[in-house]
Design a protein around this motif. Structure first.
Motif, short mmCIF file in Angstrom:
data_model
loop_
_atom_site.label_atom_id
_atom_site.label_comp_id
_atom_site.label_asym_id
_atom_site.label_seq_id
_atom_site.Cartn_x
_atom_site.Cartn_y
_atom_site.Cartn_z
N ALA A 192 -37.82 32.31 -15.71
CA ALA A 192 -36.42 32.27 -16.13
C ALA A 192 -35.99 33.57 -16.78
O ALA A 192 -35.23 33.57 -17.73
CB ALA A 192 -36.16 31.10 -17.07
N LEU A 193 -36.48 34.69 -16.26
CA LEU A 193 -35.95 35.97 -16.72
C LEU A 193 -34.61 36.18 -16.04
O LEU A 193 -34.39 35.67 -14.94
CB LEU A 193 -36.89 37.11 -16.33
CG LEU A 193 -38.29 37.05 -16.92
CD1 LEU A 193 -39.06 38.28 -16.49
CD2 LEU A 193 -38.24 36.95 -18.42
N VAL A 194 -33.73 36.93 -16.69
CA VAL A 194 -32.48 37.29 -16.02
C VAL A 194 -32.83 38.40 -15.05
O VAL A 194 -33.06 39.54 -15.44
CB VAL A 194 -31.41 37.72 -17.04
CG1 VAL A 194 -30.10 37.99 -16.32
CG2 VAL A 194 -31.23 36.64 -18.08
N GLU A 195 -32.92 38.02 -13.76
CA GLU A 195 -33.55 38.87 -12.75
C GLU A 195 -32.95 40.27 -12.65
O GLU A 195 -33.65 41.23 -12.41
CB GLU A 195 -33.42 38.19 -11.38
CG GLU A 195 -34.08 36.83 -11.32
CD GLU A 195 -35.55 36.95 -11.05
OE1 GLU A 195 -35.92 37.80 -10.24
OE2 GLU A 195 -36.33 36.20 -11.67
N ARG A 196 -31.65 40.37 -12.81
CA ARG A 196 -31.01 41.66 -12.57
C ARG A 196 -30.92 42.53 -13.81
O ARG A 196 -30.36 43.61 -13.76
CB ARG A 196 -29.63 41.46 -11.94
CG ARG A 196 -29.68 40.80 -10.57
CD ARG A 196 -28.32 40.72 -9.98
NE ARG A 196 -27.62 42.00 -10.01
CZ ARG A 196 -27.78 42.95 -9.10
NH1 ARG A 196 -28.57 42.77 -8.09
NH2 ARG A 196 -27.09 44.07 -9.21
N LEU A 197 -31.46 42.06 -14.92
CA LEU A 197 -31.48 42.89 -16.13
C LEU A 197 -32.86 43.55 -16.26
O LEU A 197 -33.83 43.07 -15.69
CB LEU A 197 -31.17 42.05 -17.36
CG LEU A 197 -29.76 41.46 -17.44
CD1 LEU A 197 -29.57 40.73 -18.76
CD2 LEU A 197 -28.70 42.52 -17.28
N SER A 198 -32.91 44.64 -17.03
CA SER A 198 -34.17 45.33 -17.19
C SER A 198 -35.09 44.51 -18.09
O SER A 198 -34.66 43.58 -18.77
CB SER A 198 -33.95 46.71 -17.78
OG SER A 198 -33.52 46.59 -19.11
N MET A 223 -36.46 45.47 -20.82
CA MET A 223 -36.05 45.63 -22.20
C MET A 223 -34.90 44.69 -22.54
O MET A 223 -34.89 44.02 -23.58
CB MET A 223 -35.65 47.09 -22.43
CG MET A 223 -35.40 47.43 -23.86
SD MET A 223 -36.79 46.93 -24.89
CE MET A 223 -36.95 48.30 -25.96
N GLU A 224 -33.91 44.63 -21.65
CA GLU A 224 -32.77 43.75 -21.90
C GLU A 224 -33.21 42.30 -21.97
O GLU A 224 -32.72 41.52 -22.79
CB GLU A 224 -31.71 43.93 -20.80
CG GLU A 224 -30.89 45.18 -20.96
CD GLU A 224 -30.03 45.46 -19.74
OE1 GLU A 224 -28.82 45.62 -19.90
OE2 GLU A 224 -30.59 45.52 -18.63
N ASP A 241 -38.19 49.87 -18.57
CA ASP A 241 -36.93 50.20 -17.89
C ASP A 241 -36.86 49.63 -16.48
O ASP A 241 -35.90 49.84 -15.76
CB ASP A 241 -36.73 51.72 -17.86
CG ASP A 241 -35.25 52.07 -17.90
OD1 ASP A 241 -34.45 51.19 -18.25
OD2 ASP A 241 -34.91 53.21 -17.56
N ARG A 270 -36.48 46.74 -13.54
CA ARG A 270 -35.72 45.50 -13.47
C ARG A 270 -36.67 44.32 -13.34
O ARG A 270 -37.72 44.43 -12.72
CB ARG A 270 -34.78 45.56 -12.26
CG ARG A 270 -33.34 45.38 -12.66
CD ARG A 270 -32.43 45.71 -11.55
NE ARG A 270 -32.56 44.76 -10.44
CZ ARG A 270 -31.68 44.72 -9.44
NH1 ARG A 270 -30.67 45.56 -9.43
NH2 ARG A 270 -31.83 43.87 -8.45
#
Lengths: 270, 271, 274
Positions: free
Chosen positions: C89-95, C97-98, C140, C142
């Motif tokens: 459940a990572l936000v796929e399109r964010l890095s 770090m984000e 850094d 994605r």
């Protein structure tokens, strides 16, 4: 946080911008801002006229709560009948012409000269807005729904043949190969290898185009190519907003019904 | 059953006879509808003009060439207006369509019973009515000019953008939203971190695609007085200046092809 | 520290997912929740941080009744509970770090997070956590460029940066291969020990559970049917939880792996260093 040993230097991090290069980012940003300023600067708004128009705008909004179907019902019903018949005829003709053109415009079926010819037809059909085509056809074939039918059929080709051709290019090759391996003729190959794969899509696109053609049939009348557009145009010219509201409500209702019905049909053919 | 017994043994058919009959009668009904519709149209067509058309077409064709290239100089400003109408109209539409899309998507709407139907009604109304009709209406309300064109384009585009966008919102991966919520994020943060990154590519694609369509649509808005190159087209047609019409049409095709290329390139880069 | 009293969840469809569950988890205890699919394991941990609203019963964290909090209070309570997910459940399109910093969303305001202006201390912490889970050079990248095991490590870092007291872990290894599964379980175990965290881990793999936790709770059709040490999972108990099956093999496998694990561990350390 678990007790951190003395923090040396805090490492920075400031997000990752969409355009990595700083100079390019600023250049694009400034260019866009300048364009926006220039574009907005060329709008000449006559504020007095707009202020006066607000009353009429309000009258139009109010007309929706009190649409007048009765006064011009003869014009409305005739225009509507014309629009609906134009929709049916032009969609049918459009589909009939689109299928062979789509076959010709699919790179995996057609030889190169045929491919270019069919792609050319599609491009021409797609580059002209329906209204422009309607103007030309009205000039050539006279006022009335015949020009409208030609316009919508022509526009249908660009839409349907393009999307269908793309779908044919995307088919599962192994299925088509298996049919070819049985030694069938070219027509048999089309019938057994290609048609079953693209049929649901063809039905879906046709229904969608039927919907679009109805919506377009409501505007080609503005330039004299038949349909309810002429009635609508007259209503606006005479500031008869209650009649205009009635026509718009009918159009919206028909589009909603068509969308609902095509949803059901599409679910059944999937 | 597709298999039927006959004197020579069982015969396989693709469909049962009942189904075959249903399909035949559907074709028959469709053909009858087509013929009936054709008769309505035929009745209100002046066939003399149609039979006369080959002569007219040849006549117009011969008058359209050579194009009056000198007229091109007068077209740059209306073309600039046309492009502005499309671009500003699209931007305005985006500003209004994004909230509508969030209100219409099942998973982000604040109330599925009240707000969602309203948002869906806005979308279908905007989509049903062609930008030329919006332009007619706006010109009649606020007078002719570019502004009416911009608003007409915006009103038509809201439904298109909002519909595609809310479908994209409904297709997002819920677990990513759940994860951000579990970290204690507020409503706005859940949108900014859980939803926005997921729909960003779809959103950019939709916006550029609509801009491309709007360039096409804004070329005709001038016909009803809403600014842009359509105005020149209208006046050239009125005085039957066919060589000028040719130049206008060629310029429109060139612009449309360029905008299509731009939109295709941008969408390709995003995906 | 965490107390569940009579926790019940009935879905709108009428399914009773949880049936009066009482559970107490002391500080620093790592607990595994086992049971067949549909036993209510996921529902149970989602009821604790109220991603799923419980129908009845109480959830009390450090004396605060979570099930009665308003939205602001709930946000503050959620900050104290880190969650780790099955499909990362990572936000796929964010890095990367984000994604890690998104664990701090409960602490920062909306505009601060919108412009990615997190406090420098949070950013430093994020770097340290990425180092701890062995992903410092990936910050850094994605999220969708990482492998499954790497993504789950980012998920762990995201949960830990919340500075939680309790970890809610939902099937952390279900999408991973056996070796990576063990690495991830060990990492969670170690981090809990380092920081004195309690954890509730939903897990399918009984052997893996026995190997890494000190207490096991068995659920069957929303009811607690076992609560005790890993060794107490006799064939009778497993039959009670999962139904009739030949359980000898599973238990033996569990024991063997525990012995074998000590050897594997060294290899993994080496592999991790590469």
């Amino acid at each position: 946080m678990a007790a951190a040993s003395p923090i040396p230097a805090l490492r920075p991090w400031t997000g990752r911008p969409i355009i990595a290069d700083r100079r390019l980012r600023w250049t694009l940003g400034i260019a866009f801002a300048l364009y926006l300023a220039a574009a907005i600067g060329t709008i000449e708004a006559d504020w007095v006229r707009i202020w006066e128009g607000l009353d009429r705008g309000w009258a139009f909004v109010a007309a929706f709560s009190n649409p007048d179907f009765v006064t011009r019902w003869r014009d409305i019903s005739e225009g509507l009948l014309e629009s609906l018949t134009m929709t049916v005829v032009s969609t049918a003709i459009g589909i009939a012409i689109s299928i062979p053109i789509a076959l010709g415009a699919a790179r995996n079926l057609a030889p190169l000269p045929v491919y270019y010819l069919c792609r050319g037809i599609i491009t021409i059909s797609r580059s002209f807005q329906e209204i422009i085509v309607a103007i030309l056809f009205v000039a050539m074939f006279g006022f009335g729904p015949f020009a409208g039918v030609l316009t919508l059929s022509f526009a249908t080709i660009g839409f349907l043949a393009k999307l269908l051709a793309e779908d044919i290019e995307d088919i599962d090759r192994s299925q088509a190969e298996a049919v070819r391996a049985t030694g069938g003729s070219w027509m048999q190959w089309l019938n057994y290898g290609i048609q079953p794969q693209v049929m649901p899509r063809l039905i879906g696109l046709s229904l969608y185009r039927l919907d679009i053609n109805f919506r377009e049939s409501a505007v080609v009348g503005i330039v004299g190519a038949g349909g309810i557009g002429a009635t609508l145009n007259t209503a606006f010219d005479r500031y008869e907003f209650d009649t205009a509201a009635a026509i718009l409500i009918i159009i919206i209702a028909i589009v909603m019904i068509a969308e609902y019905a095509s949803g059901i049909i599409r679910a059944r053919v999937q | 059953m597709p298999l039927t017994g006959t004197a020579e043994g069982p015969v396989w058919r693709r469909r049962t006879s009942g189904r075959q009959w249903a399909i035949w009668s559907a074709w028959l009904a469709g053909t009858a509808l087509f013929v009936a519709c054709w008769q309505v149209i035929s009745a209100s067509t002046t066939w003399f003009f149609v039979t006369d058309s080959p002569r007219v077409i040849a006549d117009i064709g011969s008058r359209m060439v050579p194009p009056a290239w000198g007229y091109l100089g007068k077209l740059w400003e209306p073309m600039w207006d046309t492009i502005n109408i499309a671009t500003l109209g699209t931007l305005l539409a985006i500003v209004m369509a994004v909230p509508v899309a969030f209100l219409a998507a099942r998973n982000t709407t604040p109330s599925a019973l009240v707000v969602r139907p309203i948002a869906l009604l806005i979308i279908v109304s905007s989509r049903s009515i062609n930008s030329l009709i919006w332009a007619l209406l706006l010109v009649s309300i606020m007078g002719p000019g570019v502004l009416a064109g911009i608003i007409a384009i915006a009103l038509r585009s809201i439904g298109f953008i909002a519909k595609l966008l809310y479908e994209a919102i409904e297709e997002i991966d819920r677990s990513q939203v759940e994860a951000v919520t579990a970290a204690g994020a507020g409503r706005g943060q859940v949108m900014a971190y859980g939803i926005v990154p997921q729909i960003m590519p779809a959103f950019a694609g939709i916006a550029v695609f609509r801009w491309d369509i709007n360039i096409r649509e804004s070329t005709v808005l001038g016909l009803v007085g809403a600014g842009g190159i359509g105005l020149q087209l209208q006046s050239s047609l009125n005085i039957l200046a066919w060589p000028q019409v040719t130049v206008i049409l060629l310029l429109i095709v060139a612009t449309v092809l360029v905008s299509e290329w731009v939109s295709a390139t941008v969408r390709h880069k995003i995906i | 520290m965490l107390v569940l009293e009579g926790l019940t969840k009935r879905y709108k469809t009428g399914d009773l997912a949880l049936d009066h569950v009482d559970l107490e988890v002391p500080k620093g205890q790592v607990l595994a929740l086992i049971g067949p699919s549909g036993a209510g394991k996921s529902t149970l941990i989602r009821c604790i941080n109220r991603l799923v609203e419980p129908t009845e019963g109480k959830v009390v964290l450090n004396g605060e009744t979570i099930s009665r909090l308003g939205s602001g209070g709930l946000r503050r309570a959620r900050r104290r509970m880190g969650m780790i997910f099955q499909e990362y459940a990572l936000v796929e399109r964010l890095s990367v770090m984000e994604n890690v910093l998104s664990g701090r969303l409960g602490y920062v305001g909306f505009w601060q997070s919108w412009f990615r202006r997190f406090p420098p201390k949070d950013i430093e912490n994020a770097y340290r956590l990425l180092e701890r889970v062995g992903l410092e050079q990936f910050y850094d990248k994605r999220a969708d460029e990482l492998s499954g095991g790497q993504r789950q490590r980012v998920g762990i870092a995201r949960a830990l940066i919340q500075d939680p007291e309790l970890l809610l872990v939902d099937e952390p290894t279900a999408s991973l291969d056996p070796k990576t599964s063990r690495q991830i379980m060990r990492l969670i175990r170690e981090l809990c020990a380092e920081r004195g965290l309690a954890a509730i881990i939903n897990i399918h793999d009984v052997a893996l559970a026995q190997q890494f936790v000190e207490r096991i709770v068995g659920l069957r059709q929303g009811k607690m049917v076992y609560d005790g040490p890993p060794d107490g999972l006799t064939p009778e108990v497993l039959t009670e939880i999962y139904g009739e099956e030949d359980w000898q093999a599973t238990r033996k496998k569990g024991g063997e792996e525990r012995a074998a694990d000590a050897i594997v561990e060294d290899d993994e350390r080496l592999a991790g260093a590469l």
